[in-house]
Design a protein around this motif. Structure first.
Motif, PDB file in Angstrom:
ATOM      1  N   GLU A 201       0.703  -1.174  -0.018  1.00  0.00           N
ATOM      2  CA  GLU A 201      -0.241   0.069  -0.016  1.00  0.00           C
ATOM      3  C   GLU A 201       1.037   1.012   0.159  1.00  0.00           C
ATOM      4  O   GLU A 201       1.700   1.419   0.827  1.00  0.00           O
ATOM      5  CB  GLU A 201      -0.908   0.031   1.219  1.00  0.00           C
ATOM      6  CG  GLU A 201      -1.887  -1.103   1.126  1.00  0.00           C
ATOM      7  CD  GLU A 201      -1.422  -2.484   1.413  1.00  0.00           C
ATOM      8  OE1 GLU A 201      -2.310  -3.211   1.498  1.00  0.00           O
ATOM      9  OE2 GLU A 201      -0.305  -2.594   1.715  1.00  0.00           O
ATOM     10  N   GLY A 202       0.428   2.240  -0.829  1.00  0.00           N
ATOM     11  CA  GLY A 202       1.317   3.368  -1.160  1.00  0.00           C
ATOM     12  C   GLY A 202       2.587   3.310  -1.965  1.00  0.00           C
ATOM     13  O   GLY A 202       3.483   4.135  -2.265  1.00  0.00           O
ATOM     14  N   ALA A 203       2.865   1.984  -2.671  1.00  0.00           N
ATOM     15  CA  ALA A 203       3.921   1.895  -3.491  1.00  0.00           C
ATOM     16  C   ALA A 203       3.613   2.094  -4.753  1.00  0.00           C
ATOM     17  O   ALA A 203       2.292   1.644  -5.235  1.00  0.00           O
ATOM     18  CB  ALA A 203       4.724   0.459  -3.120  1.00  0.00           C
ATOM     19  N   GLY A 204       4.668   2.195  -5.803  1.00  0.00           N
ATOM     20  CA  GLY A 204       4.518   1.995  -7.135  1.00  0.00           C
ATOM     21  C   GLY A 204       3.262   2.858  -7.753  1.00  0.00           C
ATOM     22  O   GLY A 204       3.215   4.205  -7.243  1.00  0.00           O
ATOM     23  N   ASN A 207      -2.590   3.856  -4.810  1.00  0.00           N
ATOM     24  CA  ASN A 207      -2.970   5.250  -4.025  1.00  0.00           C
ATOM     25  C   ASN A 207      -2.113   5.397  -2.704  1.00  0.00           C
ATOM     26  O   ASN A 207      -1.678   4.050  -2.260  1.00  0.00           O
ATOM     27  CB  ASN A 207      -4.383   5.176  -3.818  1.00  0.00           C
ATOM     28  CG  ASN A 207      -5.208   5.352  -5.181  1.00  0.00           C
ATOM     29  OD1 ASN A 207      -4.930   6.222  -5.864  1.00  0.00           O
ATOM     30  ND2 ASN A 207      -6.214   4.648  -5.169  1.00  0.00           N
ATOM     31  N   PRO A 208      -2.283   6.357  -1.977  1.00  0.00           N
ATOM     32  CA  PRO A 208      -1.649   6.440  -0.712  1.00  0.00           C
ATOM     33  C   PRO A 208      -1.883   5.620   0.160  1.00  0.00           C
ATOM     34  O   PRO A 208      -3.085   4.842  -0.011  1.00  0.00           O
ATOM     35  CB  PRO A 208      -1.915   8.019  -0.240  1.00  0.00           C
ATOM     36  CG  PRO A 208      -2.117   8.593  -1.478  1.00  0.00           C
ATOM     37  CD  PRO A 208      -2.590   7.775  -2.517  1.00  0.00           C
ATOM     38  N   PRO A 209      -1.403   5.141   1.095  1.00  0.00           N
ATOM     39  CA  PRO A 209      -1.907   4.032   2.102  1.00  0.00           C
ATOM     40  C   PRO A 209      -2.822   4.312   3.213  1.00  0.00           C
ATOM     41  O   PRO A 209      -3.455   3.478   3.795  1.00  0.00           O
ATOM     42  CB  PRO A 209      -0.367   3.757   3.054  1.00  0.00           C
ATOM     43  CG  PRO A 209       0.281   4.767   2.691  1.00  0.00           C
ATOM     44  CD  PRO A 209      -0.153   5.293   1.641  1.00  0.00           C
ATOM     45  N   GLY A 213      -3.480  10.208   3.393  1.00  0.00           N
ATOM     46  CA  GLY A 213      -2.245  10.472   2.476  1.00  0.00           C
ATOM     47  C   GLY A 213      -0.982   9.449   3.162  1.00  0.00           C
ATOM     48  O   GLY A 213      -1.515   8.497   3.569  1.00  0.00           O
ATOM     49  N   TYR A 214       0.076   9.982   2.962  1.00  0.00           N
ATOM     50  CA  TYR A 214       1.227   9.121   3.158  1.00  0.00           C
ATOM     51  C   TYR A 214       1.736   9.401   4.843  1.00  0.00           C
ATOM     52  O   TYR A 214       1.855  10.620   5.091  1.00  0.00           O
ATOM     53  CB  TYR A 214       2.518   9.434   2.217  1.00  0.00           C
ATOM     54  CG  TYR A 214       2.353   8.797   1.012  1.00  0.00           C
ATOM     55  CD1 TYR A 214       2.956   7.557   0.831  1.00  0.00           C
ATOM     56  CD2 TYR A 214       1.694   9.354  -0.222  1.00  0.00           C
ATOM     57  CE1 TYR A 214       2.768   6.828  -0.601  1.00  0.00           C
ATOM     58  CE2 TYR A 214       1.624   8.854  -1.339  1.00  0.00           C
ATOM     59  CZ  TYR A 214       2.218   7.638  -1.430  1.00  0.00           C
ATOM     60  OH  TYR A 214       2.015   6.924  -2.696  1.00  0.00           O
ATOM     61  N   VAL A 215       1.746   8.317   5.541  1.00  0.00           N
ATOM     62  CA  VAL A 215       2.389   8.458   7.074  1.00  0.00           C
ATOM     63  C   VAL A 215       3.657   8.470   6.658  1.00  0.00           C
ATOM     64  O   VAL A 215       4.391   8.350   5.538  1.00  0.00           O
ATOM     65  CB  VAL A 215       1.771   7.288   7.795  1.00  0.00           C
ATOM     66  CG1 VAL A 215       0.124   7.600   8.046  1.00  0.00           C
ATOM     67  CG2 VAL A 215       2.120   5.876   7.222  1.00  0.00           C
ATOM     68  N   TYR A 218       6.840   3.137   9.354  1.00  0.00           N
ATOM     69  CA  TYR A 218       6.171   1.821   9.102  1.00  0.00           C
ATOM     70  C   TYR A 218       5.185   1.300  10.467  1.00  0.00           C
ATOM     71  O   TYR A 218       4.273   0.902   9.989  1.00  0.00           O
ATOM     72  CB  TYR A 218       7.434   0.744   9.341  1.00  0.00           C
ATOM     73  CG  TYR A 218       6.919  -0.736   9.146  1.00  0.00           C
ATOM     74  CD1 TYR A 218       7.011  -1.414   7.917  1.00  0.00           C
ATOM     75  CD2 TYR A 218       6.616  -1.660  10.357  1.00  0.00           C
ATOM     76  CE1 TYR A 218       6.310  -2.792   7.980  1.00  0.00           C
ATOM     77  CE2 TYR A 218       6.369  -2.801  10.243  1.00  0.00           C
ATOM     78  CZ  TYR A 218       6.044  -3.306   8.879  1.00  0.00           C
ATOM     79  OH  TYR A 218       5.788  -4.789   8.751  1.00  0.00           O
ATOM     80  N   LEU A 219       5.445   1.970  11.492  1.00  0.00           N
ATOM     81  CA  LEU A 219       4.395   1.640  12.534  1.00  0.00           C
ATOM     82  C   LEU A 219       3.043   2.425  12.166  1.00  0.00           C
ATOM     83  O   LEU A 219       2.064   1.880  12.264  1.00  0.00           O
ATOM     84  CB  LEU A 219       4.925   2.431  13.961  1.00  0.00           C
ATOM     85  CG  LEU A 219       3.863   2.708  15.033  1.00  0.00           C
ATOM     86  CD1 LEU A 219       3.409   1.238  15.432  1.00  0.00           C
ATOM     87  CD2 LEU A 219       4.402   3.468  16.195  1.00  0.00           C
ATOM     88  N   GLN A 220       3.040   3.578  11.813  1.00  0.00           N
ATOM     89  CA  GLN A 220       1.753   4.194  11.420  1.00  0.00           C
ATOM     90  C   GLN A 220       1.157   3.327  10.278  1.00  0.00           C
ATOM     91  O   GLN A 220      -0.233   3.019   9.867  1.00  0.00           O
ATOM     92  CB  GLN A 220       2.054   5.697  10.990  1.00  0.00           C
ATOM     93  CG  GLN A 220       2.215   6.538  12.223  1.00  0.00           C
ATOM     94  CD  GLN A 220       2.702   7.851  11.753  1.00  0.00           C
ATOM     95  OE1 GLN A 220       1.877   8.622  11.070  1.00  0.00           O
ATOM     96  NE2 GLN A 220       3.860   8.402  11.950  1.00  0.00           N
ATOM     97  N   TRP A 221       1.996   3.172   9.126  1.00  0.00           N
ATOM     98  CA  TRP A 221       1.441   2.304   7.776  1.00  0.00           C
ATOM     99  C   TRP A 221       0.943   1.048   8.326  1.00  0.00           C
ATOM    100  O   TRP A 221      -0.369   0.551   7.817  1.00  0.00           O
ATOM    101  CB  TRP A 221       2.737   2.254   7.015  1.00  0.00           C
ATOM    102  CG  TRP A 221       2.344   1.162   5.928  1.00  0.00           C
ATOM    103  CD1 TRP A 221       1.880   1.611   4.738  1.00  0.00           C
ATOM    104  CD2 TRP A 221       2.399  -0.341   5.615  1.00  0.00           C
ATOM    105  NE1 TRP A 221       1.550   0.674   3.851  1.00  0.00           N
ATOM    106  CE2 TRP A 221       2.175  -0.792   4.521  1.00  0.00           C
ATOM    107  CE3 TRP A 221       3.155  -1.317   6.612  1.00  0.00           C
ATOM    108  CZ2 TRP A 221       2.260  -2.083   4.119  1.00  0.00           C
ATOM    109  CZ3 TRP A 221       3.176  -2.415   6.022  1.00  0.00           C
ATOM    110  CH2 TRP A 221       2.784  -2.810   4.869  1.00  0.00           C
ATOM    111  N   HIS A 222       1.731   0.134   9.311  1.00  0.00           N
ATOM    112  CA  HIS A 222       1.170  -0.903   9.586  1.00  0.00           C
ATOM    113  C   HIS A 222      -0.161  -1.134  10.378  1.00  0.00           C
ATOM    114  O   HIS A 222      -1.083  -1.782  10.422  1.00  0.00           O
ATOM    115  CB  HIS A 222       2.249  -1.815  10.571  1.00  0.00           C
ATOM    116  CG  HIS A 222       1.876  -3.165  10.694  1.00  0.00           C
ATOM    117  ND1 HIS A 222       1.220  -3.853  11.570  1.00  0.00           N
ATOM    118  CD2 HIS A 222       2.520  -4.276   9.712  1.00  0.00           C
ATOM    119  CE1 HIS A 222       1.256  -5.179  11.357  1.00  0.00           C
ATOM    120  NE2 HIS A 222       1.950  -5.392  10.379  1.00  0.00           N
TER     121      HIS A 222
END
Length: 363
Positions: A201-204, A207-209, A213-215, A218-222
């Motif tokens: 999610e958020g790669a390539g 869309n943003p994860p 938008g983008y955090v 990794y803690l926030q993303w996960h």
């Protein structure tokens, strides 16, 4: 981790079907013998490019005790996966999901993604499924070109050891939209569940994860991964996918569990007033979810008070919708002997084995 494990505190030993075991590559050139040109030469020279996820785990991604004695990378030795995971935990089956490949849906080139998926599916059948009858596999597809993905499902889906179709959670549009429907038609034709797994999610081109938008780490993303699953689930229901494809089953893998009840309440409440937006729905949204959707246990949100978890489970028919998964060999591996200790034996038996056996048509 090794040694006999009793998945219950009683004398009964439960069989386990692990619905999320990650088989890894020995090197990033493992797929070369299975690739077609021009991709074969490209990967042979440069290796497989990464998916470009903008977050890195500060503790790494693999269990430190899962290194094979052979010296191969963690998760890349099928014999050791049997010895280290399948046998000690009395697993009837380990369902293989390569998180190293499903991220190719984030590449802009649909033909490259399709070629990598074809190569991986042939590689998995030849070098993993042939090793042990306890291994079953999810075939991989790229989501950039659903017609091409449908052809791959029809090509590989009839194999007796293929039990599902897996994609990444990252997407350019929610998965219920009509763009993706050729994939679900092929899944229905082959009788294969559609499995969504996180990781890019958020790669390539995704869309943003998060919805905001983008955090920044990794803690926030996960932590925010359930946002993606909520969007996909609401899309499946409200776009009428389960009316159009009544045999389709969808597995929301490794995206958490206990966010589901309040989402169902909200969707049902809104539908009562806004049903003109989805005139094709003949039932309440929550009914479609209970009949067509499954979730895996890892990572389970276990509160300090076990009674709270049991209360949440009662709110969404967890007994019939949950599938056990360990996420082996990742850092957040769930030991089947340690989680869900307060469940009744009957509920445990369904979650650890029976639900998966029925869903994936395992003998």
């Amino acid at each position: 981790m090794k040694g006999e494990k009793d998945v219950n505190h009683s004398s009964e030993v439960f069989s386990v079907i692990d619905c999320d075991v990650h088989n890894q590559f020995r090197s990033n050139k493992d797929l070369v013998p299975y690739l077609e040109e021009p991709w074969k030469g490209f990967v042979q020279k440069f290796g497989m490019p990464g998916g470009g996820l903008p977050y890195a785990s500060p503790i790494g991604n693999k269990r430190k005790d899962a290194d094979p004695p052979s010296g191969l990378p963690v998760g890349s030795d099928p014999g050791y996966v049997v010895e280290h995971l399948v046998e000690p935990f009395h697993m009837e089956y380990a369902l293989l999901c390569s998180d190293a490949v499903i991220g190719v849906s984030g590449f802009a080139d649909p033909d490259y993604a399709a070629a990598v998926c074809r190569a991986y599916n042939d590689y998995m059948i030849a070098e993993w499924l042939s090793v042990s009858p306890k291994f079953k596999g999810y075939l991989c597809i790229g989501t950039q070109d659903p017609e091409q993905a449908a052809r791959e499902i029809d090509r590989v889906g009839p194999h007796p050891d293929i039990v599902g179709v897996v994609v990444i959670g990252g997407a350019r549009a929610p998965y219920g939209q009509r763009f993706y429907h050729p994939i679900y038609e092929a899944c229905s034709r082959q009788g294969l569940p559609f499995v969504i797994h996180p990781g890019a999610e958020g790669a390539g081109i995704f869309n943003p994860p998060t919805a905001a938008g983008y955090v920044t780490n990794y803690l926030q993303w996960h932590t925010c991964l359930p946002q993606t699953y909520m969007a996909h689930l609401v899309s499946f229901v409200c776009e009428g996918v389960f009316e159009k494809f009544p045999e389709l089953k969808v597995v929301f893998c490794e995206g958490g569990v206990n966010w589901l009840p309040p989402l169902l309440w909200r969707m049902d409440k809104n539908f009562k007033a806004l049903r003109v937006s989805a005139p094709w729905l003949k039932r309440m949204p929550s009914e479609y979810v209970r009949d067509h959707c499954f979730m895996t246990t890892q990572p389970i949100e276990e509160p300090d008070d076990p009674k709270h978890l049991l209360a949440m489970f009662e709110m969404f028919d967890a007994e019939n919708m949950l599938l056990f998964s360990s996420d082996y060999p990742h850092w957040d591996f769930d030991d089947p002997t340690k989680i869900l200790q307060r469940l009744s034996p009957e509920m445990k038996r369904k979650i650890y084995c029976d639900n998966a056996k029925k869903l994936f048509k395992l003998a």
